[in-house]
Design an enzyme around this catalytic site. Structure first.
Site, PDB file in Angstrom:
ATOM      1  N   ASN A 103      38.727  44.310  44.180  1.00 50.59           N
ATOM      2  CA  ASN A 103      39.558  44.581  43.006  1.00 50.59           C
ATOM      3  C   ASN A 103      38.804  45.514  42.060  1.00 50.59           C
ATOM      4  O   ASN A 103      37.574  45.460  41.982  1.00 50.59           O
ATOM      5  CB  ASN A 103      39.895  43.285  42.270  1.00 50.59           C
ATOM      6  CG  ASN A 103      40.701  42.349  43.133  1.00 50.59           C
ATOM      7  OD1 ASN A 103      41.536  42.768  43.910  1.00 50.59           O
ATOM      8  ND2 ASN A 103      40.457  41.065  43.005  1.00 50.59           N
ATOM      9  N   HIS A 131      40.158  32.804  34.254  1.00 53.32           N
ATOM     10  CA  HIS A 131      41.075  32.765  35.389  1.00 53.32           C
ATOM     11  C   HIS A 131      40.467  32.079  36.610  1.00 53.32           C
ATOM     12  O   HIS A 131      39.259  32.148  36.827  1.00 53.32           O
ATOM     13  CB  HIS A 131      41.465  34.187  35.797  1.00 53.32           C
ATOM     14  CG  HIS A 131      42.132  34.959  34.712  1.00 53.32           C
ATOM     15  ND1 HIS A 131      42.075  36.323  34.637  1.00 53.32           N
ATOM     16  CD2 HIS A 131      42.885  34.565  33.661  1.00 53.32           C
ATOM     17  CE1 HIS A 131      42.756  36.743  33.587  1.00 53.32           C
ATOM     18  NE2 HIS A 131      43.254  35.687  32.970  1.00 53.32           N
ATOM     19  N   LYS A 150      33.864  35.156  43.931  1.00 52.23           N
ATOM     20  CA  LYS A 150      33.891  36.548  43.473  1.00 52.23           C
ATOM     21  C   LYS A 150      32.470  37.067  43.305  1.00 52.23           C
ATOM     22  O   LYS A 150      31.603  36.362  42.801  1.00 52.23           O
ATOM     23  CB  LYS A 150      34.597  36.656  42.111  1.00 52.23           C
ATOM     24  CG  LYS A 150      36.037  36.233  42.117  1.00 52.23           C
ATOM     25  CD  LYS A 150      36.633  36.280  40.718  1.00 52.23           C
ATOM     26  CE  LYS A 150      38.065  35.783  40.723  1.00 52.23           C
ATOM     27  NZ  LYS A 150      38.616  35.728  39.366  1.00 52.23           N
ATOM     28  N   TYR A 208      35.133  43.891  41.860  1.00 46.98           N
ATOM     29  CA  TYR A 208      34.704  42.601  42.393  1.00 46.98           C
ATOM     30  C   TYR A 208      35.341  42.315  43.734  1.00 46.98           C
ATOM     31  O   TYR A 208      36.487  42.638  43.979  1.00 46.98           O
ATOM     32  CB  TYR A 208      34.924  41.462  41.398  1.00 46.98           C
ATOM     33  CG  TYR A 208      36.307  41.285  40.848  1.00 46.98           C
ATOM     34  CD1 TYR A 208      37.156  40.312  41.352  1.00 46.98           C
ATOM     35  CD2 TYR A 208      36.768  42.084  39.810  1.00 46.98           C
ATOM     36  CE1 TYR A 208      38.424  40.127  40.833  1.00 46.98           C
ATOM     37  CE2 TYR A 208      38.037  41.915  39.288  1.00 46.98           C
ATOM     38  CZ  TYR A 208      38.855  40.930  39.805  1.00 46.98           C
ATOM     39  OH  TYR A 208      40.119  40.758  39.305  1.00 46.98           O
ATOM     40  N   ASP A 259      47.048  35.115  29.139  1.00 43.66           N
ATOM     41  CA  ASP A 259      45.850  34.470  28.589  1.00 43.66           C
ATOM     42  C   ASP A 259      46.154  33.750  27.279  1.00 43.66           C
ATOM     43  O   ASP A 259      45.571  32.707  26.985  1.00 43.66           O
ATOM     44  CB  ASP A 259      44.739  35.493  28.406  1.00 43.66           C
ATOM     45  CG  ASP A 259      44.216  36.015  29.746  1.00 43.66           C
ATOM     46  OD1 ASP A 259      44.573  35.450  30.789  1.00 43.66           O
ATOM     47  OD2 ASP A 259      43.449  36.990  29.728  1.00 43.66           O
TER      48      ASP A 259
END
Length: 181
Positions: free
Chosen positions: A49, A62, A71, A131, A168
């Site tokens: 990503n 998240h 990740k 990531y 968020d």
């Protein structure tokens, strides 16, 4: 490559070996053999990503409750204040968090294992993160814990309220959030 331990043993900061001179630099951003031999972790990455945000944007916290993602996070432009929260109920570090400053100059990376929530605040004018993830993005399983949760009490280096997404803004408090066993 250098592995830097954090107060949560499963979360690691990785400092790559960088070869640089007046022309620029070279580094291995990921080498499976070295990563596995130095950490004992053998992730299988399925997705990369790339995220770009402007100063004072805060993304997170998240995670995915099903199809959880490990990740490997790094910044290729700018600087962020990166936060990883242990949300595994059975863990001795449940509810604790660690921080790292990731930027294009230090080239450090953070290993975020499955069972953790992740977020970051952009400190520079612009920041770009790349990531790798160990599972695919699954919007129906994505969850969000509020960045300003009073129980987590994360000390974000803020001077004003951050820019956050509607998702968020609607994040749950930690004590209400769906977590891992």
């Amino acid at each position: 490559m250098k592995i830097i331990s954090t107060k949560i043993p499963d979360v690691l900061v990785i400092e790559p070996k960088v070869f640089g001179d007046h022309r620029g630099f070279f580094m291995e951003s990921y080498n499976e053999q070295k990563f596995t031999s130095m950490t004992g972790i053998k992730p299988y990455f399925v997705q990369d990503n790339h995220s770009k945000s402007v100063k004072n944007v805060l993304r997170g916290l998240h995670y995915q409750i099903k199809q959880p993602q490990g990740k490997l996070v790094r910044v290729i432009n700018g600087e962020v204040f990166d936060v990883v929260v242990d949300i595994r109920m059975s863990s001795p570090t449940f509810g604790q968090w660690v921080k790292a400053r990731l930027n294009a100059e230090n080239k450090r990376q953070v290993w975020v294992p499955t069972g953790f929530a992740h977020g970051f605040l952009v400190l520079s004018e612009v920041a770009e993160l790349i990531y790798k993830t160990t599972d695919y993005y699954s919007p129906e399983h994505e969850r969000c814990i509020r960045w300003d949760d009073p129980d987590l009490n994360i000390s974000w280096p803020l001077r004003t309220l951050p820019q956050i997404s509607e998702k968020d803004e609607n994040g749950l408090l930690f004590k209400e959030a769906e977590v891992f066993e």
